[in-house]
Design a protein around this motif. Structure first.
Motif: not given
Length: 206
Positions: A16-26, A137-144
């Motif tokens: 349920g990653n907020p960026i890759t699944v919910l497409v939030l905070g991109i 953390a889910g958001y940060g993982l994608i950023l990193v």
């Protein structure tokens, strides 16, 4: 650890990653992923703000009148953002100056407000804290991940330190200037989403 707690911690990072699944905070993925250091600081900032904001709002959830709940949430989030910003200015001024306005814009990050509305207002403080930290953390993982690829291929460095040997450049290798342009962040993010949805078949649209 019970099943509910485990799902609270792990779902926002993977399924349920907020960026890759919910497409939030991109939006921030376009602005702060040119260098890994900036992306890591931004990720940690969002983790702290999301976790603490959810915790505080959950503590106050039974005393907040419904008609002003958004105002109260914004005040809490703004307070956390100001605290993080001041700590960065005190202990990591150069990074704070580089990120500048983007730290302040955490208050508009829909992940922060989304988790408060969807989880913190209806759950106890500790689960709300863990949910906020996990989503951050889910958001940060994608950023990193995006920042790692962009800095490595765009500048040939990691955390500002050169990692591609000189002999490779002497052989004709050239840093990819496209990587440090904002559109490339969106392209890489699209690749990450594609990879995840290729692995997780349940995320694919029928």
């Amino acid at each position: 650890m019970d099943a509910n707690m485990k799902e609270t911690l792990l779902k926002p990072i993977f399924k349920g990653n907020p960026i890759t699944v919910l497409v939030l905070g991109i939006c921030s993925s376009l602005a702060v992923t040119v260098q890994l250091q900036g992306a890591l600081v931004m990720a940690l900032s969002v983790i702290i703000v999301t976790g603490l904001s959810s915790f505080v709002v959950s503590l106050l959830r039974n005393t907040i009148p419904n008609r002003i709940r958004i105002i109260v949430q914004l005040v809490v989030v703004a307070m956390m953002v100001i605290l993080v910003d001041q700590v960065l200015k005190a202990f990591a001024y150069s990074v704070s100056k580089t990120l500048s306005v983007y730290i302040g814009l955490i208050i508009t990050n829909c992940i922060v407000m989304g988790r408060i509305e969807a989880f913190a207002l209806g759950n106890k403080p500790i689960p709300s804290l863990l949910d906020g930290l996990a989503n951050g953390a889910g958001y940060g993982l994608i950023l990193v991940v995006v920042a790692f690829v962009r800095e490595l291929l765009g500048s040939g460095t990691i955390f500002g330190l050169r990692v591609i040997p000189q002999f490779i450049y002497d052989a004709g290798y050239v840093n990819n200037g496209l990587m440090i342009l904002p559109p490339m962040a969106l392209i890489l993010l699209g690749c990450v989403i594609w990879i995840q949805r290729s692995i997780q078949k349940d995320l694919q649209e029928k």
